[in-house]
Design an enzyme around this catalytic site. Sequence first.
Site, short mmCIF file in Angstrom:
data_model
loop_
_atom_site.label_atom_id
_atom_site.label_comp_id
_atom_site.label_asym_id
_atom_site.label_seq_id
_atom_site.Cartn_x
_atom_site.Cartn_y
_atom_site.Cartn_z
N PHE A 45 6.89 4.37 -0.57
CA PHE A 45 6.89 3.79 -1.90
C PHE A 45 5.54 3.81 -2.62
CE2 PHE A 45 10.40 1.61 0.35
CZ PHE A 45 11.44 2.07 -0.44
N HIS A 100 -6.00 -4.85 15.12
CA HIS A 100 -5.35 -6.01 14.50
C HIS A 100 -6.19 -7.28 14.64
CE1 HIS A 100 -3.55 -6.27 18.62
NE2 HIS A 100 -3.64 -7.59 18.41
N ASP A 158 9.36 -7.70 3.08
CA ASP A 158 10.80 -7.38 3.11
C ASP A 158 11.53 -8.26 4.12
OD1 ASP A 158 10.23 -6.25 5.63
OD2 ASP A 158 10.54 -4.20 4.97
N ALA A 159 12.86 -8.22 4.07
CA ALA A 159 13.69 -9.07 4.93
C ALA A 159 13.46 -8.78 6.41
CB ALA A 159 15.17 -8.89 4.57
N ASN A 160 13.29 -7.53 6.77
CA ASN A 160 13.08 -7.15 8.16
C ASN A 160 11.79 -7.74 8.71
OD1 ASN A 160 13.62 -5.55 10.60
ND2 ASN A 160 11.90 -4.31 9.90
N ASN A 203 17.00 -7.42 -1.74
CA ASN A 203 18.21 -7.48 -2.55
C ASN A 203 18.74 -8.91 -2.60
OD1 ASN A 203 21.42 -7.37 -2.50
ND2 ASN A 203 20.65 -5.63 -3.69
N CYS A 215 18.37 -1.36 -7.47
CA CYS A 215 19.71 -0.89 -7.14
C CYS A 215 20.71 -1.17 -8.26
CB CYS A 215 20.19 -1.54 -5.85
SG CYS A 215 20.38 -3.33 -5.99
#
Length: 191
Positions: free
Chosen positions: A46, A77, A93-95, A129, A162
């Site tokens: 993206f 890290h 994001d959701a994940n 979404n 979407c």
Amino acid sequence: MNNKNILIACTGSVATIKLSTIINNLFEKNSNLNIKIICTKHSKHFFNYDDIPKTVEIYSDEDEWSTWKSRGDPVLHIELGKWADLMLISPLDANTLAKMAQGICDNLLLCTTRAWDMKKPLLFCPAMNTRMWDHPITKQHIDILKSWGHCEIPCISKTLMCGDTGLGAMAEVDSIVNSVLLSDDPTYVYS
């Protein structure tokens, strides 16, 4: 906020298309910032590396393994967490939200959040979404992150990429930038 080190993480949400805009707006409002990026494998879809200012270092999972050779070498890290004064996950994001809330650390971003110094601000911008946003587990996961002291920059309602309309869109860039710049103000309310 002067001479601050900002670590921006982005995930596999289409809202990552706003990454360069967020960075450029931060620099416009404060040229003394140092910014580094952690991008997940799917976030790379993206954004274009050429749109990111050359002064900004970009790290991904591959860097975690290529920079460590033997005992005593820095662990990426851990080093990124030490370097940063603030971490912004934009978008979350959701994940990644679900993994983070469960303590899973299977990539550079999640290892960095798992080893995060909880005295430092960590801001996150959910983006998904509407149907994912409305799932009951989403609120539980966000509540877990907030219970740890992480600060949510709430999503907004609009027509998504979407074509669906509803909550789940990442906060507007100005809200995100202002939240980062005002993170030192204990009276600031993230909205």
